[in-house]
Design an enzyme around this catalytic site. Structure first.
Site, PDB file in Angstrom:
ATOM      1  N   HIS A 257      -2.085 -13.595   2.912  1.00 30.26           N
ATOM      2  CA  HIS A 257      -1.911 -12.156   3.126  1.00 30.26           C
ATOM      3  C   HIS A 257      -1.765 -11.430   1.784  1.00 30.26           C
ATOM      4  CE1 HIS A 257      -0.293  -8.629   5.427  1.00 30.26           C
ATOM      5  NE2 HIS A 257       0.260  -8.391   4.254  1.00 30.26           N
ATOM      6  N   GLU A 258      -0.895 -11.956   0.936  1.00 24.72           N
ATOM      7  CA  GLU A 258      -0.653 -11.305  -0.360  1.00 24.72           C
ATOM      8  C   GLU A 258      -1.864 -11.430  -1.279  1.00 24.72           C
ATOM      9  OE1 GLU A 258       1.814  -9.339  -0.438  1.00 24.72           O
ATOM     10  OE2 GLU A 258       2.705 -10.173   1.371  1.00 24.72           O
TER      11      GLU A 258
ATOM     12  N   HIS B  84      -4.247  -8.596  -0.609  1.00 25.47           N
ATOM     13  CA  HIS B  84      -3.844  -7.401  -1.358  1.00 25.47           C
ATOM     14  C   HIS B  84      -4.281  -7.534  -2.820  1.00 25.47           C
ATOM     15  CE1 HIS B  84      -1.428  -5.474   1.713  1.00 25.47           C
ATOM     16  NE2 HIS B  84      -0.660  -6.537   1.877  1.00 25.47           N
TER      17      HIS B  84
END
Length: 149
Positions: free
Chosen positions: A67-68, A71
């Site tokens: 997820h990170e 980003h």
């Protein structure tokens, strides 16, 4: 697992799922409370909540890192890196990252101490959660002196 191992794992996941290198640092941050991890826009580093790793294990950690990393790579490329952007949603689905991390059990909050004060002139009572210095404060109604009860 320490911060060095976390950075190595993040670099491996970045190459495996994104085909691009992760050139910054990943670290555990004990101060994170409401989230599993965060990507820092200013430094490009990734911070992970160690409680998620301790409670849910390696699979949850990998999901948070994916997820990170979404980003991270979208921000580096100047594309839509926010949760609401379609590019972020499609990349997250493509790599198999989680949209939300599992919730940690709620920590019992400390019971707040209540302080009671009374005006010596008009007998008005005040309830406060913070202690007051009765030499500096007076009654709001009659300007009389306060005493702790």
């Amino acid at each position: 697992m320490n911060d060095y191992d976390l950075t190595v794992l993040t670099r491996e996941l970045s190459m495996k799922y994104f085909g691009k290198p992760f050139q910054h640092q990943a670290a555990f941050n004990k101060r994170l409370r409401t989230t599993g991890g965060r990507y820092m826009l200013s430094t490009h580093n990734i911070e992970i909540n160690p409680k998620h790793y301790e409670k849910f294990g390696r699979d949850e950690l990998i999901s948070i890192l994916k997820h990170e990393l979404c980003h991270y790579h979208l921000h580096i490329e100047g594309r839509g890196y926010k949760h609401s952007d379609q590019e972020f949603k499609s990349l997250l689905e493509k790599v198999g990252g989680s949209r939300y991390c599992q919730a940690l059990p709620q920590i019992q909050s400390k019971r707040k101490t209540v302080h009671y004060y009374e005006c010596m002139s008009c007998k008005t009572r005040y309830t406060r959660y913070r202690r007051m210095d009765t030499t500096k404060f007076v009654c709001g109604k009659c300007r009389g002196n306060l005493k702790k009860i």
